[in-house]
Write a protein that holds these residues in place. Sequence first.
Motif, PDB file in Angstrom:
ATOM      1  N   SER A  63       0.874  -1.527  -0.008  1.00  0.00           N
ATOM      2  CA  SER A  63       0.160  -0.203  -0.246  1.00  0.00           C
ATOM      3  C   SER A  63       0.901   1.329   0.180  1.00  0.00           C
ATOM      4  O   SER A  63       0.395   1.789  -1.085  1.00  0.00           O
ATOM      5  N   ALA A 110       2.133   2.093  -3.608  1.00  0.00           N
ATOM      6  CA  ALA A 110       1.374   2.208  -4.130  1.00  0.00           C
ATOM      7  C   ALA A 110       1.241   4.242  -4.619  1.00  0.00           C
ATOM      8  O   ALA A 110       1.100   4.778  -5.075  1.00  0.00           O
ATOM      9  N   ILE A 170      -4.950   4.068 -11.211  1.00  0.00           N
ATOM     10  CA  ILE A 170      -4.059   2.830 -10.919  1.00  0.00           C
ATOM     11  C   ILE A 170      -4.273   3.300  -9.829  1.00  0.00           C
ATOM     12  O   ILE A 170      -3.796   2.317  -9.167  1.00  0.00           O
ATOM     13  N   HIS A 171      -2.812   3.949  -9.748  1.00  0.00           N
ATOM     14  CA  HIS A 171      -1.480   3.852  -8.283  1.00  0.00           C
ATOM     15  C   HIS A 171      -2.363   4.133  -7.117  1.00  0.00           C
ATOM     16  O   HIS A 171      -1.862   3.470  -6.105  1.00  0.00           O
ATOM     17  N   ARG A 213      -5.345   3.332  -6.766  1.00  0.00           N
ATOM     18  CA  ARG A 213      -6.523   2.423  -6.364  1.00  0.00           C
ATOM     19  C   ARG A 213      -6.207   1.349  -5.611  1.00  0.00           C
ATOM     20  O   ARG A 213      -6.703   0.302  -5.309  1.00  0.00           O
ATOM     21  N   LEU A 214      -4.367   1.019  -6.283  1.00  0.00           N
ATOM     22  CA  LEU A 214      -3.924  -0.310  -5.742  1.00  0.00           C
ATOM     23  C   LEU A 214      -3.899  -0.055  -4.300  1.00  0.00           C
ATOM     24  O   LEU A 214      -4.414  -1.198  -3.700  1.00  0.00           O
ATOM     25  N   PHE A 254      -5.258  -3.226  -1.447  1.00  0.00           N
ATOM     26  CA  PHE A 254      -4.408  -4.008  -0.147  1.00  0.00           C
ATOM     27  C   PHE A 254      -5.224  -3.886   0.709  1.00  0.00           C
ATOM     28  O   PHE A 254      -5.729  -4.633   1.652  1.00  0.00           O
TER      29      PHE A 254
END
Length: 227
Positions: free
Chosen positions: A159, A162, A185-186, A188-189, A193
């Motif tokens: 986390s 990201a 996307i970064h 949302r990751l 997690f």
Amino acid sequence: MNVLRTRLVLLAAGAAGPIAFVASYVVNGATQAGYSSWHNTISTLSLADHGWIQDTSFVLYGVLTLCFAEGLRRSSAVSAWGFALLALAGLGLLVIGTFRTDPILGFPPGQPGIVTPGGTIHSIGALVVFLAFPAAILVTAVRMSRGWAAFSSASGVLSLIAVALFFAAVSAANGHDGGGSPAGIHERLPTLFIGLWQIAFGLRVLARGAAPRSRRSVSPGSSPRHA
């Protein structure tokens, strides 16, 4: 409602929080013209059509995270630091649901990337959430058995990585739309997690709390570590 039932309801609510949050931004983002989940931030959905949906999603997730923290505290599944960090994350979500972000990374289309007091408060709240959640996970990992400690540590570390990638992408844009960078996307990751950890750990503690007392008792010589 008795004490055990209250605790189980709090844990179940906490486990449901990330499911509702992720489902909300996935569906909402897919229906917005000019919006890219690959590139644009979750928060800018508040500036799109029906922006109240994202505002409500932040607030709901905040409330459910506070329920989660309290349920874990009542279950003796977190330390004082773990509880405080989870509560801080929940309060941070309430803040970012109350104060909307400023336009960023070219969304909404045609709006300048200005900086407002409300947007600044939102950004600070988001930073608190992004740091408090992984910190809570890592602190809680210390109290877990080996397998769950490894899972929690991986969730927290991934986390943070990201989050760092997300802020690097936003900084690289330097106030512009950022082209086709994977900033979205970064961002949302870590929600994935953190969400998976929240669901898994919540269900684990929930199952232990619902089990007969004889099954949950610690036998002589066994480890008192949780999960």
